[in-house]
Design a protein around this motif. Sequence first.
Motif, PDB file in Angstrom:
ATOM      1  N   PHE A 129       0.865  -1.225  -0.008  1.00  0.00           N
ATOM      2  CA  PHE A 129      -0.072   0.088   0.019  1.00  0.00           C
ATOM      3  C   PHE A 129       0.934   1.003   0.041  1.00  0.00           C
ATOM      4  N   VAL A 130       0.750   2.126  -0.849  1.00  0.00           N
ATOM      5  CA  VAL A 130       1.307   3.243  -0.907  1.00  0.00           C
ATOM      6  C   VAL A 130       0.335   4.652  -0.753  1.00  0.00           C
ATOM      7  N   GLY A 131       0.675   5.633   0.098  1.00  0.00           N
ATOM      8  CA  GLY A 131      -0.012   6.746   0.366  1.00  0.00           C
ATOM      9  C   GLY A 131      -0.205   7.166   1.951  1.00  0.00           C
ATOM     10  N   HIS A 132      -0.507   8.328   2.013  1.00  0.00           N
ATOM     11  CA  HIS A 132      -0.599   9.035   3.539  1.00  0.00           C
ATOM     12  C   HIS A 132      -1.742   8.166   4.113  1.00  0.00           C
ATOM     13  N   PHE A 133      -1.834   8.219   5.498  1.00  0.00           N
ATOM     14  CA  PHE A 133      -3.039   7.413   6.043  1.00  0.00           C
ATOM     15  C   PHE A 133      -4.094   8.585   6.323  1.00  0.00           C
ATOM     16  N   SER A 134      -4.982   8.818   5.018  1.00  0.00           N
ATOM     17  CA  SER A 134      -6.221   9.356   5.138  1.00  0.00           C
ATOM     18  C   SER A 134      -7.418   8.809   4.730  1.00  0.00           C
ATOM     19  N   ARG A 135      -8.298   9.301   4.921  1.00  0.00           N
ATOM     20  CA  ARG A 135      -9.780   8.602   4.688  1.00  0.00           C
ATOM     21  C   ARG A 135      -9.884   8.425   3.062  1.00  0.00           C
ATOM     22  N   GLN A 136      -9.433   9.284   2.303  1.00  0.00           N
ATOM     23  CA  GLN A 136      -9.274   9.142   0.867  1.00  0.00           C
ATOM     24  C   GLN A 136      -8.791   8.013   0.439  1.00  0.00           C
ATOM     25  N   LYS A 137      -7.323   7.642   1.243  1.00  0.00           N
ATOM     26  CA  LYS A 137      -6.592   6.624   0.698  1.00  0.00           C
ATOM     27  C   LYS A 137      -7.123   5.441   1.234  1.00  0.00           C
ATOM     28  N   PHE A 188       3.179  -0.968   4.298  1.00  0.00           N
ATOM     29  CA  PHE A 188       2.364   0.467   4.347  1.00  0.00           C
ATOM     30  C   PHE A 188       3.580   1.253   4.232  1.00  0.00           C
ATOM     31  N   ILE A 189       3.632   2.050   3.070  1.00  0.00           N
ATOM     32  CA  ILE A 189       4.520   3.350   2.725  1.00  0.00           C
ATOM     33  C   ILE A 189       3.785   4.481   2.626  1.00  0.00           C
ATOM     34  N   GLY A 190       4.127   5.507   3.481  1.00  0.00           N
ATOM     35  CA  GLY A 190       3.213   6.740   3.591  1.00  0.00           C
ATOM     36  C   GLY A 190       3.394   7.105   4.982  1.00  0.00           C
ATOM     37  N   VAL A 198      -4.894   6.661  12.086  1.00  0.00           N
ATOM     38  CA  VAL A 198      -3.579   5.970  12.180  1.00  0.00           C
ATOM     39  C   VAL A 198      -3.644   5.146  13.509  1.00  0.00           C
ATOM     40  N   TYR A 199      -4.218   5.990  14.517  1.00  0.00           N
ATOM     41  CA  TYR A 199      -4.482   5.140  15.822  1.00  0.00           C
ATOM     42  C   TYR A 199      -5.112   3.809  15.618  1.00  0.00           C
ATOM     43  N   LYS A 200      -6.384   4.018  14.953  1.00  0.00           N
ATOM     44  CA  LYS A 200      -7.304   2.822  14.856  1.00  0.00           C
ATOM     45  C   LYS A 200      -6.492   1.540  14.136  1.00  0.00           C
ATOM     46  N   VAL A 201      -5.905   2.060  12.953  1.00  0.00           N
ATOM     47  CA  VAL A 201      -5.305   1.052  11.970  1.00  0.00           C
ATOM     48  C   VAL A 201      -4.043   0.481  12.876  1.00  0.00           C
ATOM     49  N   GLN A 202      -3.314   1.186  13.551  1.00  0.00           N
ATOM     50  CA  GLN A 202      -2.082   0.606  14.516  1.00  0.00           C
ATOM     51  C   GLN A 202      -2.513  -0.080  15.479  1.00  0.00           C
ATOM     52  N   ASP A 203      -3.734   0.299  16.177  1.00  0.00           N
ATOM     53  CA  ASP A 203      -4.221  -0.638  17.274  1.00  0.00           C
ATOM     54  C   ASP A 203      -4.692  -1.992  16.897  1.00  0.00           C
ATOM     55  N   LYS A 204      -5.275  -2.065  15.586  1.00  0.00           N
ATOM     56  CA  LYS A 204      -5.708  -3.135  15.112  1.00  0.00           C
ATOM     57  C   LYS A 204      -4.611  -4.241  14.717  1.00  0.00           C
ATOM     58  N   LEU A 205      -3.505  -3.628  14.334  1.00  0.00           N
ATOM     59  CA  LEU A 205      -2.407  -4.567  13.739  1.00  0.00           C
ATOM     60  C   LEU A 205      -1.241  -4.787  14.777  1.00  0.00           C
ATOM     61  N   LYS A 206      -1.544  -4.084  16.017  1.00  0.00           N
ATOM     62  CA  LYS A 206      -0.413  -4.293  16.896  1.00  0.00           C
ATOM     63  C   LYS A 206       0.117  -5.542  17.137  1.00  0.00           C
ATOM     64  N   PRO A 207      -0.406  -6.861  17.043  1.00  0.00           N
ATOM     65  CA  PRO A 207       0.288  -7.920  17.381  1.00  0.00           C
ATOM     66  C   PRO A 207       0.901  -8.524  16.054  1.00  0.00           C
ATOM     67  N   TYR A 208       0.735  -7.956  15.049  1.00  0.00           N
ATOM     68  CA  TYR A 208       1.447  -8.185  13.755  1.00  0.00           C
ATOM     69  C   TYR A 208       2.658  -7.583  13.319  1.00  0.00           C
ATOM     70  N   ILE A 209       2.673  -6.135  13.940  1.00  0.00           N
ATOM     71  CA  ILE A 209       3.595  -5.210  13.379  1.00  0.00           C
ATOM     72  C   ILE A 209       5.217  -5.452  13.768  1.00  0.00           C
ATOM     73  N   LYS A 210       5.998  -5.498  12.415  1.00  0.00           N
ATOM     74  CA  LYS A 210       7.468  -5.924  12.429  1.00  0.00           C
ATOM     75  C   LYS A 210       7.399  -7.472  12.431  1.00  0.00           C
ATOM     76  N   LYS A 211       6.239  -8.178  12.271  1.00  0.00           N
ATOM     77  CA  LYS A 211       6.433  -9.543  11.996  1.00  0.00           C
ATOM     78  C   LYS A 211       5.671  -9.834  10.509  1.00  0.00           C
ATOM     79  N   ARG A 212       4.592  -9.405  10.288  1.00  0.00           N
ATOM     80  CA  ARG A 212       3.794  -9.351   9.191  1.00  0.00           C
ATOM     81  C   ARG A 212       3.214  -8.104   8.540  1.00  0.00           C
ATOM     82  N   ILE A 213       3.313  -6.782   9.519  1.00  0.00           N
ATOM     83  CA  ILE A 213       2.899  -5.627   9.052  1.00  0.00           C
ATOM     84  C   ILE A 213       4.165  -4.732   9.241  1.00  0.00           C
TER      85      ILE A 213
END
Length: 392
Positions: A208-216, A240-242, A256-271
């Motif tokens: 995924f490439v883009g800033h963390f915005s509702r439009q993206k 995620f690049i952006g 940003v907060y909601k996305v990172q919270d949902k993905l917390k267990p996977y960050i630096k492993k699969r995310i």
Amino acid sequence: MRKPYNVLMVTGVYHPEINGASNQCRQVVNTLKNKVGFKVLTTTRNPNLSSRCKVDGIDVFRILLRNGNMWDYCRAICRFATFFFPQRKNFQIVHLHGFSRKSVLLTFLSRIFHKKIIVKMTLIEHDDPFSMRNRGFLLNYFFTKANAYIAISPELGNLYYRSKIPANRLRKIPNGVDTNRFRPVSNREKALSRDQLRLPRNMKLILFVGHFSRQKSPDILVKAWKQYLSEKFLDSGIVFIGSTNPDHFEVDADLVYKVQDKLKPYIKKRIFFIERTNEIEIYFRAVDIFVLPSLREGLPNALLEAMACGLPVVASRIDRVTDWIIADGVNGVLVEPNIMDDLGRVMSRLLNDNILAESLGKEARKTILKRFTIGSVGEKYDKLYRELIPAS
């Protein structure tokens, strides 16, 4: 060597700061700089960047913006005017990449000093003629005073033709891709790219490439991955690049907060989150699928770059934008925007069917070579510049 004409390129940010408009501006400059004289005028909120420097051998002038209050705005106006007056004899064309408040002053000065003005419309619902009309009299008045307008997609062209601006001022010039920089790679090169980026070798990676915005809409991708892929495809992940920096004007901090919270267990492993990179082509070489879940776009550079790299692409269906680039099921897959289930099913299908994924990628590359090379785009801009400033 004296160039036949000189162009002032005006863009919101410029290298080393990054967005789609600035990247495209830089590519056009580098494609034509041997036969066109260029200067770049840009803005920044980073006080550490020099007010004047060279990028790729081209003079770049930066105006520092600070807090966005009225006093800062007045100081910025003075800086733009201070730049324009001494430099005005060094260019004949002012090429605006997008239209914002600073464009009002630059258009006013350009008209006074008889400069030709080009407005490149970059985004539907932002700087198309109808959106400009809704942004107030002043912006709309000066927007209509350009000598030429660029539509990068059929929908922007359609909106232009429905406006009252003379039709003969419009030029249809899409964004372009450097097909040498963005190219398919072998499995060995892909593995080496992953090693270089410290990404796992044995994982199906979605980009995924883009800033963390509702439009993206990165949240739509996250929901689709968690529901359809995270358990069924344990070897899948997302890059995620952006920018996720809440201070960035395009970033939605709550998202940003909601996305990172949902993905917390996977960050630096699969995310994997990458705030910015000047070598984005290496990431395209390292992944397996590209996804563009945006709600609106002008003409997405990242989509064109992914296709140039021979990646299977999945994109939201945006009328006369993505469906102008992608023939559904031939050189990519279109899904309905904001429908998580559609996106999840398509990604699952591509991860299950290597033959389909490879076929889509090959056809995607052919599309770029036929319609979207930066060389052909540069030729169209060169032709436009010559039309505006005929040889004496």
